[in-house]
Design a protein around this motif. Sequence first.
Motif, short mmCIF file in Angstrom:
data_model
loop_
_atom_site.label_atom_id
_atom_site.label_comp_id
_atom_site.label_asym_id
_atom_site.label_seq_id
_atom_site.Cartn_x
_atom_site.Cartn_y
_atom_site.Cartn_z
N PRO B 9 -47.92 36.09 65.00
CA PRO B 9 -48.97 36.14 66.02
C PRO B 9 -50.39 36.40 65.54
O PRO B 9 -51.33 35.77 66.05
N THR B 13 -53.27 33.89 66.49
CA THR B 13 -54.37 34.40 67.30
C THR B 13 -55.72 34.12 66.63
O THR B 13 -56.68 33.70 67.29
N GLY B 16 -56.36 30.64 66.91
CA GLY B 16 -56.62 30.39 68.33
C GLY B 16 -58.06 30.68 68.71
O GLY B 16 -58.68 29.90 69.45
N PHE B 17 -58.61 31.79 68.22
CA PHE B 17 -60.02 32.10 68.50
C PHE B 17 -60.93 30.97 68.02
O PHE B 17 -61.85 30.54 68.72
N VAL B 62 -48.91 31.16 73.35
CA VAL B 62 -50.00 32.08 72.93
C VAL B 62 -51.34 31.34 72.96
O VAL B 62 -52.34 31.84 73.49
N MET B 66 -54.70 31.91 75.40
CA MET B 66 -56.07 32.09 74.87
C MET B 66 -57.00 31.05 75.48
O MET B 66 -58.16 31.34 75.79
N CYS B 161 -49.89 29.32 59.57
CA CYS B 161 -49.85 30.27 60.68
C CYS B 161 -48.45 30.80 60.92
O CYS B 161 -48.26 31.99 61.14
#
Lengths: 332, 175
Positions: B9, B13, B16-17, B62, B66, B161
Amino acid sequence: MANFSPGRRRVIAVLALTSVLLLTLDLRGNQVFDGIRSAFSVLVSPFGKAVEVVSAPVVRLWRAYDDYDRIVEENRVLRAQVDAQRSAEIAAQNAIIENQDLLALEGLESLASYDSVTARLIGQSPGNFDQQVEIDRGAVHGIRVGMAALNEAGLVGKVTSVSPQSSVIMLLTDPSYAVPVKILATQELPTPVATSTTSTTIAPDAVSVPDASSETSSTTPSPTASSSTSTTVPEIVRETGVLRGQGEVRLPRVYFIASTTSFGRIEVGDTVFTSGGSTSLAPPNIPVGRVANVITRAGTAGQELEIEPTADLDRLQFVRVVLYLPQSELGG
Amino acid sequence: MGGLVSSWPPRVTLIGFILVAVQTGVAPELRPFGVVIQVVLAFAAAAGAASGPSEGAMAGFVLGLMYDLGTGTPLGATAFTMTLAGYTAGWGRQYRIEPKWWILALLTMAGTTVGESAVPFVRVMIGETDVVSSRMLVVVPVVAVASGILSPMFVPLARWCLRIRPTELRLPADA
């Protein structure tokens, strides 16, 4: 990760149910989610700035390639429009000032009586099914959810999400957007108020040169000029309805138009303004657009209008958020 | 690293940002055929293609959350569609131990197609109207092709990832 492989059916079922649960909670209104959204926007902000800096050359290159022909053509058309509208602008400015003076004299509210915040666009819709933009002004500047956004041309949309330093505006083309509007049709009905007939004798042609063979002078019959004068009385037709967005491709439509006798007088080109009211989130008299098409439907379905927005939503740079909340929101 | 830090994660994440920032800042500016390319969705599908259905679905969930948080869409709406995208791409992946790059690209395209096609239907389910239109016939193929083009870059990134090696065989627990 290599050790983490639960049953895929269970995984997909749990994730789908979680999504549905989150959707339900969010759509019912949840302050925790709003707080998480605000925190997320703060967290993602530095990433956004970094991406903006890194991608700027690529974006500029793409724009140069994609927009050049369109901008040249648009520039030509706009120059012609500016020439045509220069004189109309002077008359319009005068009318606006007179209108505001009259409203002030009568103690009535106008658009100029509300405070507003001017904001710059910092983002467009990231999806293909939403019509929204992001601006660089938020809650700390007084912006609240529901406030109307407009630009110099007219209504742009409404605020749907507010963070401390930014806000999201749903454009009026979004299928979820709705606002009460009124359609104003000024029709000039010819009303003869005075008719006059004037006979005029035109002297120069009537005089004959004295003939050598005749001692007399004569006057020829004079031509008769007849003119009829009539005055036109403007009649303003008002209809109200609800404007709803139809997506990016289709024009917004006005629904729930009462099929009255006056409705038939609404024609293509008539102007549309927000109607305001105690429950409308938008104040009255914001220009929305012009009637582009009148759609007559069979039976008792009533008529609909397709509206061409006056604001060019593809070319927004700045918007003005009117700090207006209706009486119903103020608890008044 | 151990514990949470060593699991996937945090990496998802972090990526993802960045991807949400790209999606909101850059993608709307580049509109081939007037369509906004969905980079987050493409990455979710690529994660599925690189790993398998379960991992793809979880990564998609996830990333979708986001996306919802970053764009203001109803929380869970995009999470659901990206879960479908990751699952679909991963579903095809489980039948090949070492798929070629173009198979991974096709799987990414398939996942993206399912994910983007599901968006208007989810919107209809939550009460929005006039979302399903003929424009989908343009939007979905363009988004899918773009994700296929991005997949050679996204698949290795997704492997990083999800901490998987290219040749690692991932069998689902209930297989």
